[in-house]
Design a protein around this motif. Structure first.
Motif, short mmCIF file in Angstrom:
data_model
loop_
_atom_site.label_atom_id
_atom_site.label_comp_id
_atom_site.label_asym_id
_atom_site.label_seq_id
_atom_site.Cartn_x
_atom_site.Cartn_y
_atom_site.Cartn_z
N UNK A 130 -0.43 3.50 -12.67
CA UNK A 130 -1.03 2.28 -12.15
C UNK A 130 -1.01 2.26 -10.63
N UNK A 131 0.10 2.68 -10.05
CA UNK A 131 0.22 2.70 -8.59
C UNK A 131 -0.84 3.61 -7.97
N UNK A 132 -1.06 4.77 -8.55
CA UNK A 132 -2.04 5.69 -7.99
C UNK A 132 -3.47 5.19 -8.15
N UNK A 133 -3.72 4.46 -9.23
CA UNK A 133 -5.04 3.83 -9.38
C UNK A 133 -5.31 2.88 -8.22
N UNK A 134 -4.33 2.03 -7.94
CA UNK A 134 -4.48 1.04 -6.86
C UNK A 134 -4.57 1.73 -5.50
N UNK A 135 -3.70 2.67 -5.24
CA UNK A 135 -3.70 3.36 -3.94
C UNK A 135 -5.02 4.08 -3.71
N UNK A 136 -5.52 4.75 -4.72
CA UNK A 136 -6.71 5.55 -4.55
C UNK A 136 -7.99 4.75 -4.42
N UNK A 144 0.80 -1.22 0.00
CA UNK A 144 0.00 0.00 0.00
C UNK A 144 0.83 1.26 0.00
N UNK A 145 2.04 1.19 -0.56
CA UNK A 145 2.92 2.36 -0.66
C UNK A 145 3.34 2.55 -2.11
N UNK A 146 3.30 3.79 -2.57
CA UNK A 146 3.67 4.08 -3.95
C UNK A 146 5.10 3.66 -4.23
N UNK A 147 6.01 3.95 -3.30
CA UNK A 147 7.42 3.60 -3.52
C UNK A 147 7.62 2.11 -3.71
N UNK A 148 6.78 1.29 -3.09
CA UNK A 148 6.87 -0.16 -3.27
C UNK A 148 6.21 -0.60 -4.58
N UNK A 149 5.04 -0.04 -4.86
CA UNK A 149 4.30 -0.45 -6.05
C UNK A 149 5.08 -0.21 -7.33
N UNK A 155 -6.89 1.38 -1.31
CA UNK A 155 -6.26 1.72 -0.04
C UNK A 155 -6.71 3.08 0.49
N UNK A 156 -7.57 3.77 -0.27
CA UNK A 156 -8.06 5.10 0.11
C UNK A 156 -6.92 6.07 0.38
N UNK A 157 -5.85 5.93 -0.38
CA UNK A 157 -4.72 6.86 -0.32
C UNK A 157 -4.81 7.74 -1.57
N UNK A 158 -5.12 9.02 -1.41
CA UNK A 158 -5.33 9.89 -2.58
C UNK A 158 -4.16 9.88 -3.54
N UNK A 159 -4.46 9.73 -4.81
CA UNK A 159 -3.42 9.73 -5.83
C UNK A 159 -3.95 10.28 -7.14
#
Length: 241
Positions: free
Chosen positions: A134-140, A119-124, A143-147
């Motif tokens: 793609x990472x921001x799609x998954x996070x947002x 659930x971290x952009x740096x990892x994805x 994981x409800x992490x705005x991206x």
């Protein structure tokens, strides 16, 4: 319909206010704006987003039920028979490259993240075939992490709205991040994607049918008469993006 004047002399504060108003009005214009990919967990969304490159969401949604039924875990993807996986992915286009990425993603998740989507952009972005979009799609969306998802629509509309002058997705993301409230990053992206697919097309935007004309310095790129513009409006959101 009066369009916005040139934004060259617009102050940073005025641009910020205009950007946030655009996002608010987009929500009124597209109250149904949401991610169009079907998924039930982070791994499924990650795979579906990889498959959506140069492919319609509609086609991805036709393909993924069989994929998700066959491969349920990261370990399943890591151990996938390449020929079998490629056959399933063929309708999405670029199926060999996509199979490579998905098998690699499965292996990386097993080896470095205990089989779980991080659930971290740096990892994805360390996963094969996974960039910031793609990472921001998954996070947002899981994981409800705005991206901010800078796909072709978000990039195009950001430039037309005068919110960025860059064609580099990372710079576009940075410029939008400075203008928008963080809590709105994901919803703003979804709304801009819907608007780009339905109204603000790449070749002939339906300017005369756009509710953002007074806030848009690019008004007039497409037909400005309501009658002609309405013929360009698409109800179908299943465009390549």
């Amino acid at each position: 319909m009066t369009a916005l004047a040139d934004t060259a002399t617009e102050s940073p504060l005025a641009r910020t206010r205009r950007a946030r108003k655009i996002v608010r009005i987009l929500g009124e214009l597209h109250p149904d704006a949401r991610i169009a990919l079907n998924f039930s967990n982070p791994l499924e969304l990650l795979v579906a987003t990889v498959l959506s490159a140069q492919c319609t969401d509609k086609k991805v949604n036709e393909v993924t039920p069989a994929v998700f039924a066959r491969y349920r875990t990261a370990a399943d993807y890591a151990a996938a028979d390449r020929a079998e996986l490629e056959a399933l992915l063929r309708p999405t286009g670029f199926f060999r490259a996509k199979a490579n990425s998905i098998i690699g993603i499965g292996a990386a998740l097993v080896e470095r993240f205990s089989g779980t989507v991080p659930g971290r952009l740096d990892d994805l972005v360390t996963l094969p075939g996974v960039g910031r979009k793609t990472a921001n799609v998954v996070l947002g969306h899981v994981f409800d992490i705005p991206g901010i998802t800078v796909d072709t629509h978000v990039g195009r509309l950001s430039r037309r709205f005068g919110l960025t002058g860059s064609t580099d997705p990372v710079k576009v993301e940075s410029d939008l991040a400075e203008l928008l409230e963080r809590r709105d990053y994901t919803t703003a992206s979804d709304r801009m994607i819907f608007h780009g697919r339905r109204i603000c097309h790449s070749r002939r935007p339906a300017c005369g049918a756009c509710g953002l004309a007074r806030l848009c310095p690019s008004f007039g790129l497409g037909p400005t008469t309501p009658e002609e513009a309405r013929r360009l409006v698409r109800a179908d959101t299943e465009a390549v993006g």
